[in-house]
Design a protein around this motif. Structure first.
Motif, PDB file in Angstrom:
ATOM      1  N   SER A 297      47.631  35.795  15.847  1.00  0.00           N
ATOM      2  CA  SER A 297      46.222  35.425  15.680  1.00  0.00           C
ATOM      3  C   SER A 297      45.415  36.532  14.996  1.00  0.00           C
ATOM      4  O   SER A 297      44.350  36.260  14.429  1.00  0.00           O
ATOM      5  N   ILE A 298      45.921  37.774  15.036  1.00  0.00           N
ATOM      6  CA  ILE A 298      45.228  38.871  14.339  1.00  0.00           C
ATOM      7  C   ILE A 298      45.198  38.586  12.841  1.00  0.00           C
ATOM      8  O   ILE A 298      44.141  38.613  12.203  1.00  0.00           O
ATOM      9  N   GLY A 299      46.390  38.284  12.279  1.00  0.00           N
ATOM     10  CA  GLY A 299      46.462  37.975  10.850  1.00  0.00           C
ATOM     11  C   GLY A 299      45.691  36.722  10.504  1.00  0.00           C
ATOM     12  O   GLY A 299      44.971  36.662   9.496  1.00  0.00           O
ATOM     13  N   GLY A 300      45.829  35.686  11.352  1.00  0.00           N
ATOM     14  CA  GLY A 300      45.132  34.436  11.090  1.00  0.00           C
ATOM     15  C   GLY A 300      43.626  34.592  11.136  1.00  0.00           C
ATOM     16  O   GLY A 300      42.899  34.057  10.293  1.00  0.00           O
ATOM     17  N   THR A 301      43.132  35.349  12.120  1.00  0.00           N
ATOM     18  CA  THR A 301      41.694  35.543  12.268  1.00  0.00           C
ATOM     19  C   THR A 301      41.117  36.319  11.090  1.00  0.00           C
ATOM     20  O   THR A 301      40.071  35.961  10.541  1.00  0.00           O
ATOM     21  N   ILE A 302      41.793  37.393  10.683  1.00  0.00           N
ATOM     22  CA  ILE A 302      41.322  38.189   9.539  1.00  0.00           C
ATOM     23  C   ILE A 302      41.260  37.333   8.273  1.00  0.00           C
ATOM     24  O   ILE A 302      40.282  37.364   7.522  1.00  0.00           O
ATOM     25  N   GLY A 303      42.320  36.526   8.060  1.00  0.00           N
ATOM     26  CA  GLY A 303      42.359  35.683   6.877  1.00  0.00           C
ATOM     27  C   GLY A 303      41.228  34.664   6.854  1.00  0.00           C
ATOM     28  O   GLY A 303      40.590  34.441   5.815  1.00  0.00           O
ATOM     29  N   LYS A 304      40.946  34.042   8.005  1.00  0.00           N
ATOM     30  CA  LYS A 304      39.878  33.042   8.078  1.00  0.00           C
ATOM     31  C   LYS A 304      38.507  33.688   7.890  1.00  0.00           C
ATOM     32  O   LYS A 304      37.621  33.121   7.234  1.00  0.00           O
ATOM     33  N   LEU A 305      38.301  34.865   8.470  1.00  0.00           N
ATOM     34  CA  LEU A 305      37.020  35.562   8.331  1.00  0.00           C
ATOM     35  C   LEU A 305      36.792  35.994   6.879  1.00  0.00           C
ATOM     36  O   LEU A 305      35.678  35.871   6.350  1.00  0.00           O
ATOM     37  N   MET A 306      37.838  36.493   6.234  1.00  0.00           N
ATOM     38  CA  MET A 306      37.717  36.951   4.855  1.00  0.00           C
ATOM     39  C   MET A 306      37.379  35.819   3.891  1.00  0.00           C
ATOM     40  O   MET A 306      36.729  36.036   2.863  1.00  0.00           O
ATOM     41  N   THR A 307      37.833  34.603   4.224  1.00  0.00           N
ATOM     42  CA  THR A 307      37.603  33.468   3.329  1.00  0.00           C
ATOM     43  C   THR A 307      36.446  32.577   3.789  1.00  0.00           C
ATOM     44  O   THR A 307      36.259  31.488   3.260  1.00  0.00           O
ATOM     45  N   GLY A 308      35.660  33.057   4.778  1.00  0.00           N
ATOM     46  CA  GLY A 308      34.447  32.346   5.193  1.00  0.00           C
ATOM     47  C   GLY A 308      34.683  30.999   5.847  1.00  0.00           C
ATOM     48  O   GLY A 308      33.866  30.082   5.698  1.00  0.00           O
ATOM     49  N   GLN A 309      35.776  30.872   6.619  1.00  0.00           N
ATOM     50  CA  GLN A 309      36.105  29.579   7.230  1.00  0.00           C
ATOM     51  C   GLN A 309      35.736  29.510   8.716  1.00  0.00           C
ATOM     52  O   GLN A 309      36.162  28.580   9.406  1.00  0.00           O
ATOM     53  N   VAL A 310      34.937  30.476   9.224  1.00  0.00           N
ATOM     54  CA  VAL A 310      34.614  30.509  10.648  1.00  0.00           C
ATOM     55  C   VAL A 310      33.142  30.168  10.877  1.00  0.00           C
ATOM     56  O   VAL A 310      32.245  30.796  10.304  1.00  0.00           O
ATOM     57  N   ASP A 311      32.897  29.157  11.726  1.00  0.00           N
ATOM     58  CA  ASP A 311      31.549  28.810  12.168  1.00  0.00           C
ATOM     59  C   ASP A 311      31.315  29.599  13.461  1.00  0.00           C
ATOM     60  O   ASP A 311      31.902  29.296  14.503  1.00  0.00           O
ATOM     61  N   TYR A 312      30.440  30.611  13.417  1.00  0.00           N
ATOM     62  CA  TYR A 312      30.405  31.618  14.474  1.00  0.00           C
ATOM     63  C   TYR A 312      29.908  31.111  15.833  1.00  0.00           C
ATOM     64  O   TYR A 312      30.439  31.508  16.873  1.00  0.00           O
ATOM     65  N   TYR A 313      28.908  30.251  15.875  1.00  0.00           N
ATOM     66  CA  TYR A 313      28.370  29.803  17.168  1.00  0.00           C
ATOM     67  C   TYR A 313      29.378  28.967  17.974  1.00  0.00           C
ATOM     68  O   TYR A 313      29.603  29.248  19.165  1.00  0.00           O
ATOM     69  N   PRO A 314      30.017  27.957  17.362  1.00  0.00           N
ATOM     70  CA  PRO A 314      31.060  27.236  18.113  1.00  0.00           C
ATOM     71  C   PRO A 314      32.216  28.156  18.500  1.00  0.00           C
ATOM     72  O   PRO A 314      32.776  28.026  19.591  1.00  0.00           O
ATOM     73  N   ALA A 315      32.569  29.090  17.614  1.00  0.00           N
ATOM     74  CA  ALA A 315      33.662  30.021  17.912  1.00  0.00           C
ATOM     75  C   ALA A 315      33.329  30.868  19.140  1.00  0.00           C
ATOM     76  O   ALA A 315      34.192  31.112  19.993  1.00  0.00           O
ATOM     77  N   LEU A 316      32.081  31.321  19.257  1.00  0.00           N
ATOM     78  CA  LEU A 316      31.665  32.126  20.408  1.00  0.00           C
ATOM     79  C   LEU A 316      31.777  31.332  21.707  1.00  0.00           C
ATOM     80  O   LEU A 316      32.248  31.849  22.731  1.00  0.00           O
ATOM     81  N   LEU A 317      31.370  30.065  21.671  1.00  0.00           N
ATOM     82  CA  LEU A 317      31.477  29.215  22.859  1.00  0.00           C
ATOM     83  C   LEU A 317      32.937  29.051  23.272  1.00  0.00           C
ATOM     84  O   LEU A 317      33.272  29.111  24.461  1.00  0.00           O
ATOM     85  N   MET A 318      33.806  28.860  22.288  1.00  0.00           N
ATOM     86  CA  MET A 318      35.230  28.692  22.581  1.00  0.00           C
ATOM     87  C   MET A 318      35.830  29.977  23.147  1.00  0.00           C
ATOM     88  O   MET A 318      36.701  29.935  24.025  1.00  0.00           O
ATOM     89  N   ILE A 319      35.365  31.127  22.666  1.00  0.00           N
ATOM     90  CA  ILE A 319      35.857  32.423  23.157  1.00  0.00           C
ATOM     91  C   ILE A 319      35.499  32.603  24.631  1.00  0.00           C
ATOM     92  O   ILE A 319      36.337  32.999  25.452  1.00  0.00           O
ATOM     93  N   ILE A 320      34.250  32.307  24.973  1.00  0.00           N
ATOM     94  CA  ILE A 320      33.803  32.437  26.372  1.00  0.00           C
ATOM     95  C   ILE A 320      34.647  31.539  27.279  1.00  0.00           C
ATOM     96  O   ILE A 320      35.105  31.956  28.347  1.00  0.00           O
ATOM     97  N   ALA A 321      34.864  30.294  26.841  1.00  0.00           N
ATOM     98  CA  ALA A 321      35.673  29.359  27.621  1.00  0.00           C
ATOM     99  C   ALA A 321      37.101  29.877  27.778  1.00  0.00           C
ATOM    100  O   ALA A 321      37.708  29.765  28.854  1.00  0.00           O
ATOM    101  N   SER A 322      37.639  30.480  26.709  1.00  0.00           N
ATOM    102  CA  SER A 322      39.010  30.989  26.729  1.00  0.00           C
ATOM    103  C   SER A 322      39.201  32.095  27.753  1.00  0.00           C
ATOM    104  O   SER A 322      40.190  32.120  28.488  1.00  0.00           O
ATOM    105  N   LEU A 323      38.258  33.030  27.782  1.00  0.00           N
ATOM    106  CA  LEU A 323      38.371  34.183  28.676  1.00  0.00           C
ATOM    107  C   LEU A 323      38.314  33.763  30.144  1.00  0.00           C
ATOM    108  O   LEU A 323      38.876  34.437  31.016  1.00  0.00           O
TER     109      LEU A 323
END
Length: 260
Positions: free
Chosen positions: A194-220
């Motif tokens: 997921s390190i490589g995948g996350t960097i690649g998605k961030l570099m290419t602007g494919q991450v919607d940050y607010y939904p991602a933050l909600l999913m992160i909180i739920a994950s933890l």
């Protein structure tokens, strides 16, 4: 964001991450279709396939590390497997995630469908006596493990899935790793992927940050709870649950691809 949409995204993240921790997968096999199909059912704007893969990639990073933390004791983490498969999948996932920006949305879905179909077939192959082997006596083909992890990394990087749902059947069927060691170790490898995948998605602007933050909180919150539950469930039951989830997802994805 609407409060109902916030709750919906959080619940998707919670359910997916709970299953993630329990079965040793990053959870995108479940959360990818849930994010794609559930919000529109409640009248919310649909996420694109690229947005879903970006959110999934970031979320898997946190879900997998939370699951690994829960499995850190008990001798279930195979360090040699983590090194060989983790290094190979990291390179592959970066290549796949960076290259995914050049694919169409239907292309992303087709890659996901192919991966899910392969994983589903593998989960129904009989796995004899793998759980009879003492954890300290587990051995595997290091070259084969690295090659397969690299291939999984490329495909999973494209869809932001980190490859956990493919790593588990590969480790069980091809490498012959015991179920509980597979679950714990695949979470660690998924985290590296997921390190490589996350960097690649961030570099290419494919991450919607607010939904991602909600999913992160739920994950933890949910991933450690799922890992705790997984330790008390019989290994055969864990295998059946994972096989069923992967098969259902593969059928749904291919139905949508073929109906377009």
């Amino acid at each position: 964001m609407d409060i109902a949409l916030i709750i919906t995204i959080f619940l998707i993240g919670f359910i997916g991450s709970y299953i993630s921790g329990m079965l040793g997968i990053g959870g995108s096999i479940i959360k990818y279709p849930m994010l794609l199909y559930i919000p529109p059912l409640f009248g919310f704007a649909a996420f694109s396939a690229h947005e879903v893969s970006g959110i999934s990639a970031v979320q898997v990073f946190f879900a997998s590390i939370a699951g690994v933390w829960a499995y850190r004791k008990g001798g279930y983490l195979n360090k040699s497997l983590i090194i060989y498969m983790g290094g190979a999948i990291l390179i592959g996932s970066f290549v796949g995630s960076f290259g995914s920006s050049f694919l169409s949305e239907s292309g992303v879905n087709i890659v996901y469908g192919i991966l899910a179909l392969i994983a589903a077939v593998m989960m129904f192959i009989p796995k004899k006596h793998i759980d009879d082997k003492p954890l300290q006596e587990v051995t595997f083909n290091k070259l084969l493990a690295a090659i397969l992890a690299f291939i999984v990394g490329i495909g999973s990087g494209i869809v932001g899935a980190a490859g956990g749902f493919l790593l588990v059947p590969i480790m069980l069927v091809v490498l012959g790793i015991p179920t509980r060691m597979t679950i714990a170790t695949s979470l660690a490898i998924t985290f590296i992927s997921s390190i490589g995948g996350t960097i690649g998605k961030l570099m290419t602007g494919q991450v919607d940050y607010y939904p991602a933050l909600l999913m992160i909180i739920a994950s933890l919150i949910a991933a450690p709870l799922g890992a705790k539950a997984g330790k008390s469930i019989h290994t055969k039951i864990l295998q059946v649950i994972l096989a069923g989830l992967i098969l259902a997802t593969a059928i749904k994805i291919w139905m949508d691809i073929l109906m377009v």
